[in-house]
Design a protein around this motif. Sequence first.
Motif, PDB file in Angstrom:
ATOM      1  N   ILE A 205     -11.029 -55.321  37.600  1.00 24.93           N
ATOM      2  CA  ILE A 205      -9.979 -56.183  37.042  1.00 24.93           C
ATOM      3  C   ILE A 205     -10.436 -56.874  35.761  1.00 24.93           C
ATOM      4  CG2 ILE A 205      -8.597 -58.256  37.522  1.00 24.93           C
ATOM      5  CD1 ILE A 205      -8.393 -57.113  40.406  1.00 24.93           C
ATOM      6  N   VAL A 206     -11.640 -57.381  35.750  1.00 25.41           N
ATOM      7  CA  VAL A 206     -12.112 -58.150  34.593  1.00 25.41           C
ATOM      8  C   VAL A 206     -13.118 -57.349  33.753  1.00 25.41           C
ATOM      9  CG1 VAL A 206     -13.017 -60.416  33.892  1.00 25.41           C
ATOM     10  CG2 VAL A 206     -11.867 -60.202  36.087  1.00 25.41           C
ATOM     11  N   GLU A 302     -14.081 -48.517  44.419  1.00 25.18           N
ATOM     12  CA  GLU A 302     -15.438 -48.687  44.939  1.00 25.18           C
ATOM     13  C   GLU A 302     -16.405 -47.790  44.162  1.00 25.18           C
ATOM     14  OE1 GLU A 302     -15.446 -49.945  48.643  1.00 25.18           O
ATOM     15  OE2 GLU A 302     -17.620 -50.092  48.731  1.00 25.18           O
ATOM     16  N   ALA A 303     -15.937 -46.585  43.799  1.00 25.96           N
ATOM     17  CA  ALA A 303     -16.788 -45.701  42.995  1.00 25.96           C
ATOM     18  C   ALA A 303     -17.057 -46.328  41.623  1.00 25.96           C
ATOM     19  CB  ALA A 303     -16.118 -44.334  42.845  1.00 25.96           C
ATOM     20  N   VAL A 304     -16.047 -46.922  41.037  1.00 30.24           N
ATOM     21  CA  VAL A 304     -16.240 -47.613  39.746  1.00 30.24           C
ATOM     22  C   VAL A 304     -17.257 -48.742  39.923  1.00 30.24           C
ATOM     23  CG1 VAL A 304     -15.087 -49.087  38.032  1.00 30.24           C
ATOM     24  CG2 VAL A 304     -13.963 -46.993  38.845  1.00 30.24           C
ATOM     25  N   GLU A 305     -17.090 -49.486  40.994  1.00 28.41           N
ATOM     26  CA  GLU A 305     -18.019 -50.595  41.279  1.00 28.41           C
ATOM     27  C   GLU A 305     -19.464 -50.085  41.375  1.00 28.41           C
ATOM     28  OE1 GLU A 305     -17.318 -52.355  45.137  1.00 28.41           O
ATOM     29  OE2 GLU A 305     -19.348 -53.188  45.142  1.00 28.41           O
ATOM     30  N   ASP A 306     -19.663 -48.987  42.122  1.00 25.76           N
ATOM     31  CA  ASP A 306     -21.030 -48.464  42.302  1.00 25.76           C
ATOM     32  C   ASP A 306     -21.607 -47.924  40.994  1.00 25.76           C
ATOM     33  OD1 ASP A 306     -21.432 -49.193  44.877  1.00 25.76           O
ATOM     34  OD2 ASP A 306     -20.935 -47.257  45.757  1.00 25.76           O
ATOM     35  N   ALA A 307     -20.748 -47.332  40.179  1.00 21.53           N
ATOM     36  CA  ALA A 307     -21.245 -46.834  38.887  1.00 21.53           C
ATOM     37  C   ALA A 307     -21.811 -47.973  38.056  1.00 21.53           C
ATOM     38  CB  ALA A 307     -20.115 -46.128  38.141  1.00 21.53           C
ATOM     39  N   PHE A 331     -11.938 -40.468  37.327  1.00 22.20           N
ATOM     40  CA  PHE A 331     -13.092 -41.373  37.503  1.00 22.20           C
ATOM     41  C   PHE A 331     -13.690 -41.733  36.143  1.00 22.20           C
ATOM     42  CE2 PHE A 331     -17.835 -41.517  38.181  1.00 22.20           C
ATOM     43  CZ  PHE A 331     -17.875 -42.781  38.748  1.00 22.20           C
ATOM     44  N   LEU A 332     -13.929 -40.724  35.298  1.00 27.82           N
ATOM     45  CA  LEU A 332     -14.541 -40.998  33.990  1.00 27.82           C
ATOM     46  C   LEU A 332     -13.591 -41.799  33.097  1.00 27.82           C
ATOM     47  CD1 LEU A 332     -16.386 -37.597  33.401  1.00 27.82           C
ATOM     48  CD2 LEU A 332     -17.427 -39.813  33.913  1.00 27.82           C
ATOM     49  N   HIS A 333     -12.308 -41.546  33.251  1.00 29.36           N
ATOM     50  CA  HIS A 333     -11.326 -42.342  32.502  1.00 29.36           C
ATOM     51  C   HIS A 333     -11.411 -43.815  32.924  1.00 29.36           C
ATOM     52  CE1 HIS A 333      -7.683 -43.555  30.467  1.00 29.36           C
ATOM     53  NE2 HIS A 333      -7.183 -43.993  31.610  1.00 29.36           N
ATOM     54  N   HIS A 334     -11.506 -44.026  34.238  1.00 25.64           N
ATOM     55  CA  HIS A 334     -11.663 -45.404  34.730  1.00 25.64           C
ATOM     56  C   HIS A 334     -12.900 -46.052  34.114  1.00 25.64           C
ATOM     57  CE1 HIS A 334      -8.631 -44.763  37.893  1.00 25.64           C
ATOM     58  NE2 HIS A 334      -8.685 -46.055  38.085  1.00 25.64           N
ATOM     59  N   SER A 336     -14.403 -45.302  31.368  1.00 25.13           N
ATOM     60  CA  SER A 336     -14.213 -45.492  29.933  1.00 25.13           C
ATOM     61  C   SER A 336     -13.386 -46.755  29.642  1.00 25.13           C
ATOM     62  CB  SER A 336     -13.537 -44.247  29.351  1.00 25.13           C
ATOM     63  OG  SER A 336     -13.156 -44.486  28.036  1.00 25.13           O
ATOM     64  N   ILE A 337     -12.272 -46.923  30.351  1.00 25.53           N
ATOM     65  CA  ILE A 337     -11.417 -48.082  30.045  1.00 25.53           C
ATOM     66  C   ILE A 337     -12.029 -49.389  30.532  1.00 25.53           C
ATOM     67  CG2 ILE A 337      -9.253 -46.787  29.871  1.00 25.53           C
ATOM     68  CD1 ILE A 337      -8.521 -47.769  32.668  1.00 25.53           C
ATOM     69  N   LYS A 338     -12.997 -49.291  31.431  1.00 21.48           N
ATOM     70  CA  LYS A 338     -13.685 -50.516  31.879  1.00 21.48           C
ATOM     71  C   LYS A 338     -14.959 -50.766  31.070  1.00 21.48           C
ATOM     72  CE  LYS A 338     -10.535 -51.096  34.943  1.00 21.48           C
ATOM     73  NZ  LYS A 338      -9.443 -52.027  34.633  1.00 21.48           N
ATOM     74  N   ALA A 339     -15.126 -50.014  29.979  1.00 24.07           N
ATOM     75  CA  ALA A 339     -16.244 -50.220  29.037  1.00 24.07           C
ATOM     76  C   ALA A 339     -17.605 -49.938  29.657  1.00 24.07           C
ATOM     77  CB  ALA A 339     -16.200 -51.624  28.437  1.00 24.07           C
ATOM     78  N   TYR A 340     -17.671 -48.912  30.497  1.00 20.03           N
ATOM     79  CA  TYR A 340     -18.956 -48.486  31.093  1.00 20.03           C
ATOM     80  C   TYR A 340     -19.956 -48.190  29.982  1.00 20.03           C
ATOM     81  CZ  TYR A 340     -22.046 -45.778  34.192  1.00 20.03           C
ATOM     82  OH  TYR A 340     -23.112 -45.301  34.904  1.00 20.03           O
TER      83      TYR A 340
END
Length: 402
Positions: A205-206, A302-307, A331-334, A336-340
């Motif tokens: 979210i943030v 949860e996968a985004v969180e673990d990454a 997953f990779l799009h997520h 990317s937009i969360k600034a991984y």
Amino acid sequence: MQQNTIAPGINHIGVDDTTLDLFEGQYKLEEGVSYNSYIIHDDKIAIFDTVDERKTAEWFTRLESELDGQTPAYLIVHHMEPDHASNIERLMQRYPTLTAVCTQKAVALMSRFFLADLSSRTLVVKEGDTLTLGTHTLQFIMAPMIHWPEVMMTYEQTTHTLFSADAFGKFGALSLTSDGSKGLGSIWGDTHEWACEARRYYFNIVGKYGTMVQNLLKKTAKLDIETICPLHGPVLHDNLPYFINLYNTWSAYQPESEGIFIAYCSLHGNTEKAANCLADILRKQGDVKVSISDLRRDDMAEAVEDAFRYDRLVVMAPTYDADMMPVMHDFLHHLSIKAYQNRTVGIVENGSWAPAAAKKMQEMLQGMKNITIVEPIVSIESTVKTKTLNDLQALANALLKK
Ligand code: FEO
């Protein structure tokens, strides 16, 4: 002290939502969520945020019981997202002398969400402005993009309480979750269980707004904070440095834990077999935490969180329509937009006649900041064979050398 008392004169009047399945229409809720709202009793009464439309009746019942016939002077609006702002118009209609205290951007958003023109009933505040209620004094802190542009926070100077809007929020209804010894239904959090669902909440979210969170932490470091009152999840009081340090790590895009997260998908089970082989090799060979997720079935958030949690990531996907299997793209799009960023990543593809997934995954990863791709990039030829195991071993060696 009442059970909902946070500090002298300050009470929690939030409500739980235990039946909502998807927060923001996309994040799975296993244990609900709380919509926190607060009240300060003083010469002038201030209400801090409203709650989601779904909980209107319950919240008004709580509020009116707290007010006990008195008339509130102010509604402090920290955030205009509907999970907190849905009842602003209704509340203003019920109390015709109520003034909404908010940012200029919040006033603009009110005209988008509500039919009534509330602008003449607002008091616009800026960074550092204060408002005295009696013994309590509110100091306003601008917090744009945490996580909408109109967001502000409030520091109550006499009790050293920070009303932190979405920051320091956590999934989980207070009546269904317990942070350690506090017990179900407690408004207080502790370090026991907080990080898991707070981390999933933060990154999904943030997460995109790490720079803004860093700026905020610099401002709040100058304040003497004893208690943090977020808009979701428990109120934080004990061990505040633990929570603030985690927010500092997360918002700086630094890994929280050393470990390797394997995110895979599979069409017919062969890439899945390879993912499990890689996890076995890593676990046998290294003293390293290995976490693995089946992107087809496990919770994407949860996968985004673990990454974000671990310092190393391995993405494993079969080729599909001259690209990667769509769930890996998602997953990779997520990410990317969360600034991984700032991570080491291994890539494994599978392909039976024209493998393309590795190239496509690499392209997406190269669009992110400070990503180091580990060699070798492994290409599975349909099924796991001796060559595949040797290649996975080489990848494991490189990941463990890091
Ligand atoms: Fe809990 Fe951004 O709203």
